[in-house]
Every structure is written in C-alpha cells, then in structure tokens.
Design an enzyme around this catalytic site. Sequence first.
Site, short mmCIF file in Angstrom:
data_model
loop_
_atom_site.label_atom_id
_atom_site.label_comp_id
_atom_site.label_asym_id
_atom_site.label_seq_id
_atom_site.Cartn_x
_atom_site.Cartn_y
_atom_site.Cartn_z
N THR A 287 33.10 -11.04 7.35
CA THR A 287 34.26 -10.37 6.72
C THR A 287 35.58 -11.01 7.11
O THR A 287 36.61 -10.72 6.52
CB THR A 287 34.31 -8.86 7.08
OG1 THR A 287 34.21 -8.75 8.50
CG2 THR A 287 33.17 -8.11 6.44
N LEU B 275 35.03 -7.77 19.43
CA LEU B 275 35.40 -7.11 18.17
C LEU B 275 34.43 -7.42 17.03
O LEU B 275 34.57 -6.85 15.95
CB LEU B 275 36.81 -7.55 17.73
CG LEU B 275 38.01 -6.79 18.30
CD1 LEU B 275 38.13 -7.02 19.79
CD2 LEU B 275 39.30 -7.24 17.61
N ARG C 98 27.43 -13.14 33.93
CA ARG C 98 27.17 -14.49 34.45
C ARG C 98 28.44 -15.15 34.95
O ARG C 98 28.47 -15.76 36.01
CB ARG C 98 26.53 -15.32 33.35
CG ARG C 98 25.58 -16.36 33.83
CD ARG C 98 24.61 -16.83 32.75
NE ARG C 98 25.18 -16.83 31.41
CZ ARG C 98 24.69 -16.11 30.40
NH1 ARG C 98 23.64 -15.33 30.56
NH2 ARG C 98 25.25 -16.18 29.23
N LYS D 34 22.09 -5.00 14.59
CA LYS D 34 21.86 -6.17 15.45
C LYS D 34 23.17 -6.70 16.02
O LYS D 34 23.26 -7.06 17.18
CB LYS D 34 21.19 -7.30 14.65
CG LYS D 34 19.73 -7.10 14.40
CD LYS D 34 19.17 -8.36 13.75
CE LYS D 34 17.72 -8.18 13.36
NZ LYS D 34 17.23 -9.29 12.51
N THR D 35 24.19 -6.75 15.18
CA THR D 35 25.49 -7.26 15.66
C THR D 35 26.03 -6.36 16.76
O THR D 35 26.48 -6.84 17.80
CB THR D 35 26.50 -7.34 14.49
OG1 THR D 35 26.00 -8.29 13.55
CG2 THR D 35 27.88 -7.77 14.96
N PHE E 101 40.45 -8.83 10.64
CA PHE E 101 41.76 -8.16 10.56
C PHE E 101 42.36 -7.96 11.97
O PHE E 101 43.38 -8.58 12.32
CB PHE E 101 41.57 -6.85 9.79
CG PHE E 101 42.66 -5.85 9.97
CD1 PHE E 101 44.00 -6.19 9.82
CD2 PHE E 101 42.34 -4.51 10.27
CE1 PHE E 101 45.01 -5.24 9.98
CE2 PHE E 101 43.34 -3.57 10.42
CZ PHE E 101 44.68 -3.94 10.30
N ILE F 42 25.30 -17.11 23.42
CA ILE F 42 26.19 -18.27 23.54
C ILE F 42 26.67 -18.35 24.98
O ILE F 42 26.83 -17.34 25.66
CB ILE F 42 27.38 -18.15 22.54
CG1 ILE F 42 28.19 -19.45 22.52
CG2 ILE F 42 28.25 -16.95 22.80
CD1 ILE F 42 29.11 -19.60 21.31
N TYR G 165 26.26 1.85 11.85
CA TYR G 165 27.53 1.56 12.51
C TYR G 165 27.76 2.56 13.65
O TYR G 165 27.99 2.17 14.79
CB TYR G 165 28.65 1.64 11.48
CG TYR G 165 30.03 1.30 11.98
CD1 TYR G 165 30.40 -0.02 12.24
CD2 TYR G 165 30.98 2.30 12.15
CE1 TYR G 165 31.68 -0.33 12.67
CE2 TYR G 165 32.28 2.00 12.58
CZ TYR G 165 32.61 0.68 12.84
OH TYR G 165 33.89 0.38 13.25
N ASP H 252 33.63 -16.36 15.45
CA ASP H 252 33.42 -15.55 14.24
C ASP H 252 32.33 -16.19 13.37
O ASP H 252 32.18 -17.41 13.37
CB ASP H 252 34.72 -15.45 13.43
CG ASP H 252 34.81 -14.15 12.64
OD1 ASP H 252 35.64 -13.30 12.99
OD2 ASP H 252 34.02 -13.98 11.67
P1 NAD Z 1 36.91 -7.00 10.22
O1 NAD Z 1 35.70 -6.81 9.37
O2 NAD Z 1 38.14 -7.50 9.59
O3 NAD Z 1 36.58 -7.91 11.47
C1 NAD Z 1 35.30 -8.06 12.02
C2 NAD Z 1 35.09 -9.54 12.32
O4 NAD Z 1 33.79 -9.71 12.95
C3 NAD Z 1 35.08 -10.39 11.05
O5 NAD Z 1 35.89 -11.51 11.24
C4 NAD Z 1 33.60 -10.76 10.89
O6 NAD Z 1 33.44 -11.99 10.20
C5 NAD Z 1 33.15 -10.81 12.32
N1 NAD Z 1 31.70 -10.61 12.49
C6 NAD Z 1 30.94 -9.65 11.91
N2 NAD Z 1 29.65 -9.79 12.30
C7 NAD Z 1 29.61 -10.85 13.16
C8 NAD Z 1 28.57 -11.51 13.86
N3 NAD Z 1 27.30 -11.09 13.79
N4 NAD Z 1 28.88 -12.59 14.63
C9 NAD Z 1 30.17 -13.04 14.69
N5 NAD Z 1 31.19 -12.46 14.03
C10 NAD Z 1 30.91 -11.38 13.27
O7 NAD Z 1 37.18 -5.57 10.90
P2 NAD Z 1 38.36 -5.10 11.88
O8 NAD Z 1 38.99 -3.94 11.23
O9 NAD Z 1 39.18 -6.25 12.32
O10 NAD Z 1 37.52 -4.53 13.11
C11 NAD Z 1 37.35 -5.25 14.31
C12 NAD Z 1 36.61 -4.39 15.32
O11 NAD Z 1 37.32 -3.19 15.56
C13 NAD Z 1 35.21 -3.99 14.85
O12 NAD Z 1 34.32 -4.05 15.95
C14 NAD Z 1 35.40 -2.57 14.41
O13 NAD Z 1 34.21 -1.82 14.57
C15 NAD Z 1 36.49 -2.08 15.34
N6 NAD Z 1 37.23 -0.96 14.74
C16 NAD Z 1 38.15 -1.17 13.74
C17 NAD Z 1 38.81 -0.10 13.18
C18 NAD Z 1 39.84 -0.27 12.09
O14 NAD Z 1 40.35 0.74 11.60
N7 NAD Z 1 40.23 -1.44 11.72
C19 NAD Z 1 38.53 1.21 13.60
C20 NAD Z 1 37.57 1.38 14.60
C21 NAD Z 1 36.94 0.30 15.17
#
Ligand code: NAD
Length: 314
Positions: free
Chosen positions: A39, A75, A108, A93-94, A15, A65, A147, A35
């Site tokens: 999600t 993100l 690096r 882990k992520t 998102f 990587i 989380y 990505d």
């Molecule tokens: P989202 O779930 O739409 O996006 C997260 C993305 O990370 C997805 O595309 C998912 O496929 C990818 N991803 C997950 N695990 C992964 C991995 N191991 N390797 C590679 N890609 C991976 O969520 P979002 O709302 O877009 O959030 C993005 C970031 O912002 C997150 O880190 C979240 O913690 C942070 N955040 C979002 C909000 C919010 O309200 N949207 C609030 C606080 C923090």
Amino acid sequence: MHLQKRILVTGGAGFLGSHLCERLVEEGHDVLCLDNFFTGTKRNIEHLITKPNFEMIRHDLVQPIFLEVDEIYNLACPASPVHYQYNPVKTVKTCIMGAIHMLGLAKRVNAKILQASTSEVYGDPVVHPQKESYWGNVNPIGLRSCYDEGKRCAETLFFDYHRQNRVNIRVVRIFNTYGPRMHPNDGRVVSNFIVQALTGQDMTVFGDGSQTRSFCYVDDLIEGMIRMMGAPDEFIGPVNLGNPGEFTILELAETIIRMTGSTSNIVFKPLPKDDPMQRKPDIALATEKLQWTPRVNLEDGLKRTISYFKAMIE
Ligand code: NAD
Ligand code: UDP
C-alpha cells in the site's frame, strides 16, 4: 542535540511511515526504510531518496531480515479495511511474522522497538472513551479479525519478548489518523470523502452516519510516536495516541462538503460488518507520561489534507 542513531522504519513508504522517515531524517538520524510497496509508494518517499542519511530496502516482513540498527519502528501492515481484507491471511502473517522477525532482530542487536498498534484492539468498544486498561470487544472470526486479532497477537508477542528476553519495547495504540499522503483509493473515510467531494462524486456514508470516530492529524501522531520511543524505559505502554475530538461520520461528510464548496450529494450505503459504533481515545496516560497532546484541530488538519488531494487531482 540528538545523538545520531540508525533507525529502521518498517512500512516506511506508507502514509504514516513516510512522515516518520521524513521527521527522523530531518533530525539527522540514519534512516532505513523497509517496505514491500503493498500500500506504500515510492512517491511518498521520493523527496528523501537523495538524502545521504536515508536508505530504502524493498523487503516483505513475512521473511526474516538481518540488519544493524539501534531503534525499530514497526509500522508494516496495511491499515485500511479495504486493504487489510484484500488478503486476510497475508495480513495475519504480516502482523505476526513481522512482529516475530522484528522482535528477534531487536533481541539480537539489542535495539529498542516500537509497535504501531491500533485502537482496533478495542474492537466495537462498550467502554467509552477507551482507556488502555480496557481489554476490548473484538470478534475473533469476523472480516476485521485478521487485522484486529493480528494486532492483538502482535502486542502479546511484544510483551512476551519483553518479559522473556528483556527486549526494550514500546507499544502505541493509534486512533484514526489522517493527512497528506493517505492513499487516494485506500477506502478510509477521510481520503474517500475528500476525493469524492473534490471530484463531484457522491459521498458514500456507510450506515446512517451516526457512528463516531476521533481524527488525529498526522504531525501530532508522529510527535507522539517519537516521544514514546524516547520515553524512560519504565514506560513501555500500551499508550493511546489520538485526538479525543469525536465526530459522527455524517458530521465529517458535511464538514468536508462545506470546506471544499462541493456540490456532491451524500448517499447512504450499508454499514460494513463489525464496523465499530463509537471510538474516542482517553489520552490521559500520554499526557501524563509523554506531555503529549494533539495540537491540530479537525478543520485545520482537513484544510491541509484537502490542499494535498487538490494538488494531486488537478
Ligand atoms: P499504510 O497502508 O499507508 O502503510 C503501511 C505500509 O506497510 C505500506 O507502505 C505497505 O506497503 C507496508 N507493508 C504492508 N505489508 C507489508 C509487508 N508484509 N512487508 C513490508 N511492508 C509491508 O498505512 P498507515 O496508515 O501508514 O499505517 C501504518 C501503521 O500504523 C500500520 O501498522 C497500521 O496498522 C498502524 N495504524 C494506522 C492508523 C491510521 O489511522 N493511519 C491507525 C491505527 C494503526
Ligand atoms: N466510512 C464511510 N464511508 C466511506 C468510508 C468509511 O461512511 O466511504 C465509515 C466506516 O463505515 C467507518 C468510518 O467511516 O464507520 C471510519 O472508516 P475507516 O475505514 O476510515 O476506518 P475504521 O473503520 O478502521 O475506523
């Protein structure tokens, strides 16, 4: 004029990531979107695929990587409670391996790196509104801990890499953000309520709906992130990014019913464990240091988000 940079966005098909990629591509940067599509979806970035300054890498950040980049926005991490609790060990882990791998890369290749942290680092806050100086009230062993503690430890890693290896870091703490391209089934309250209202299903309010949240429209948030990446090196954060307008969940449900003209009924379901009772950012620091303040109020943001889901559902 911006100087063109090579910018890596992890979680770029999600998102927030897809909106960030879009903005950076528009600014003429060379954007690498990484990505694993847990999600995120290709649909979120399909309009960028044909652009010469956009590239997509399918990769799981739990694995290292090696890339050549100037800036990294980190993100990658599922953000909705339903998704991050689906495989909690993977979420940890992520958060942690992902941070280590991206900080190692930044070290690096001497890249600047921004961490998408979260208001969840404050847990169920006893200080209201939340300032960056508040250390939080987090359950270390609960359902949300994978989380919350994952994101807290990622912040620790960012600050230790900064102190120990002089990595040029930025940390933003994002409060609930909403807008087009939220996953329709991701369980977050704004997308849930809009989809329920548009399809005539019951609106599921958890608890009595008196818990509060502050909702930031995605465009405002992306502007804040980009300003933070461009902030002077002395200002590394953490900095809150969010809209201080505070609403109860019941108010949100009623607003969405009114705006969609829905016939859905509100039903009350049990409150999930450790669900924070209140949340509202103090954004004085972002306003002072980044001259940033959100511009889109809740009704305007909801209008745009409702149109997006309407088009998707019809
Ligand atoms: P989202 O779930 O739409 O996006 C997260 C993305 O990370 C997805 O595309 C998912 O496929 C990818 N991803 C997950 N695990 C992964 C991995 N191991 N390797 C590679 N890609 C991976 O969520 P979002 O709302 O877009 O959030 C993005 C970031 O912002 C997150 O880190 C979240 O913690 C942070 N955040 C979002 C909000 C919010 O309200 N949207 C609030 C606080 C923090
Ligand atoms: N919520 C709700 N109904 C839903 C989804 C969420 O009442 O269908 C509530 C949830 O219990 C929480 C608030 O809305 O109090 C925000 O939930 P969300 O999952 O969007 O984000 P977070 O809890 O991480 O702030």
